[in-house]
Design a protein around this motif. Structure first.
Motif, mmCIF file in Angstrom:
data_model
loop_
_atom_site.group_PDB
_atom_site.id
_atom_site.type_symbol
_atom_site.label_atom_id
_atom_site.label_comp_id
_atom_site.label_asym_id
_atom_site.label_seq_id
_atom_site.Cartn_x
_atom_site.Cartn_y
_atom_site.Cartn_z
ATOM 1 N N UNK A 49 2.861 3.377 -4.568
ATOM 2 C CA UNK A 49 2.097 2.171 -4.201
ATOM 3 C C UNK A 49 2.521 0.987 -5.074
ATOM 4 N N UNK A 50 2.730 1.271 -6.367
ATOM 5 C CA UNK A 50 3.117 0.212 -7.296
ATOM 6 C C UNK A 50 4.494 -0.366 -6.911
ATOM 7 N N UNK A 51 5.421 0.522 -6.610
ATOM 8 C CA UNK A 51 6.760 0.082 -6.172
ATOM 9 C C UNK A 51 6.640 -0.761 -4.917
ATOM 10 N N UNK A 52 5.777 -0.306 -3.993
ATOM 11 C CA UNK A 52 5.676 -1.038 -2.728
ATOM 12 C C UNK A 52 4.957 -2.377 -2.894
ATOM 13 N N UNK A 53 4.120 -2.486 -3.896
ATOM 14 C CA UNK A 53 3.501 -3.790 -4.177
ATOM 15 C C UNK A 53 4.592 -4.791 -4.577
ATOM 16 N N UNK A 88 -10.476 0.257 7.592
ATOM 17 C CA UNK A 88 -10.581 1.697 7.809
ATOM 18 C C UNK A 88 -10.128 2.462 6.559
ATOM 19 N N UNK A 89 -9.072 1.961 5.904
ATOM 20 C CA UNK A 89 -8.576 2.590 4.675
ATOM 21 C C UNK A 89 -9.658 2.563 3.592
ATOM 22 N N UNK A 90 -10.307 1.418 3.458
ATOM 23 C CA UNK A 90 -11.397 1.264 2.482
ATOM 24 C C UNK A 90 -12.530 2.233 2.786
ATOM 25 N N UNK A 103 -4.815 12.483 0.087
ATOM 26 C CA UNK A 103 -4.372 12.742 1.464
ATOM 27 C C UNK A 103 -4.869 11.612 2.376
ATOM 28 N N UNK A 104 -6.097 11.167 2.135
ATOM 29 C CA UNK A 104 -6.660 10.065 2.920
ATOM 30 C C UNK A 104 -5.883 8.771 2.677
ATOM 31 N N UNK A 105 -5.522 8.531 1.405
ATOM 32 C CA UNK A 105 -4.778 7.305 1.058
ATOM 33 C C UNK A 105 -3.378 7.301 1.672
ATOM 34 N N UNK A 109 -2.147 4.513 4.253
ATOM 35 C CA UNK A 109 -0.971 3.695 3.931
ATOM 36 C C UNK A 109 0.089 3.830 5.023
ATOM 37 N N UNK A 110 0.203 5.017 5.618
ATOM 38 C CA UNK A 110 1.194 5.180 6.683
ATOM 39 C C UNK A 110 0.799 4.392 7.931
ATOM 40 N N UNK A 111 -0.497 4.254 8.165
ATOM 41 C CA UNK A 111 -0.935 3.416 9.290
ATOM 42 C C UNK A 111 -0.480 1.975 9.062
ATOM 43 N N UNK A 112 -0.595 1.508 7.815
ATOM 44 C CA UNK A 112 -0.128 0.150 7.474
ATOM 45 C C UNK A 112 1.375 0.034 7.708
#
Ligand code: FE
Ligand code: FE
Ligand code: FE
Length: 167
Positions: A49-53, A88-90, A103-105, A109-112
């Motif tokens: 997530x950090x890399x993708x930010x 929805x992610x929140x 697993x939820x995250x 994130x894949x939906x995004x």
């Protein structure tokens, strides 16, 4: 022709509109990622997530370069799809116990990423059609980052966090 003319009259208009849509979406994603980094329990997931930010910030810069090439000021238009996906992610993260939160995250994130992949795919096809090769090139760099992120998330899901969630 109806009484009221519509805003999107040409392919150029449509192209610009979707560019503004993804510009808004990237900003929302940039705002959402710090929270996802904080919630992730798995170190590898937090790092992804950090890399993708960092990539997302560069992607915003690339979109600004696209606007510049088109002679337009960078501007976003509300994207109800990304707002819904982030909401929805929140919601799902808020409702998940620690055992399943990663697993939820990953799924959220894949939906995004998949939303972004569809948008960049259309924009690249339209850019080529309109003879905007430099714009297409910039967007292709971003599309590859989105696809690589999606693959990384699949790998983290399958090799780490799904096992943990199921265990
Ligand atoms: Fe992005
Ligand atoms: Fe949208
Ligand atoms: Fe992305």
């Amino acid at each position: 022709m109806g009484l009221f003319s519509k805003d999107l009259k040409s392919m150029e208009d449509l192209h610009l509109h979707v560019l503004q849509d993804i510009y808004y979406a990237e900003h929302q994603i940039k705002k959402a990622l710090p929270d996802m980094i904080e919630k992730a329990a798995n170190r590898e997931l937090a790092d992804a997530f950090r890399t993708h930010l960092g990539e997302t910030e560069k992607q915003i810069g690339r979109l600004e370069e696209c606007f510049r090439l088109l002679g337009k000021d960078p501007k976003g238009v509300t994207c109800p799809a990304i707002d819904g996906i982030i909401k929805e992610a929140d919601d799902i993260a808020g409702e998940s116990e620690e055992k399943v939160i990663d697993a939820a995250l990953v799924a959220a994130a894949q939906a995004v990423e998949h939303y972004e992949i569809t948008r960049y795919g259309s924009l690249i096809a339209w850019s080529k059609e309109l003879g905007l090769d430099s714009v297409a090139q910039l967007l292709k760099t971003t599309l590859e980052e989105e696809k690589a992120t999606d693959r990384k998330l699949t790998e983290i899901g399958e090799q780490k966090v799904n096992l943990m969630a199921a265990g």
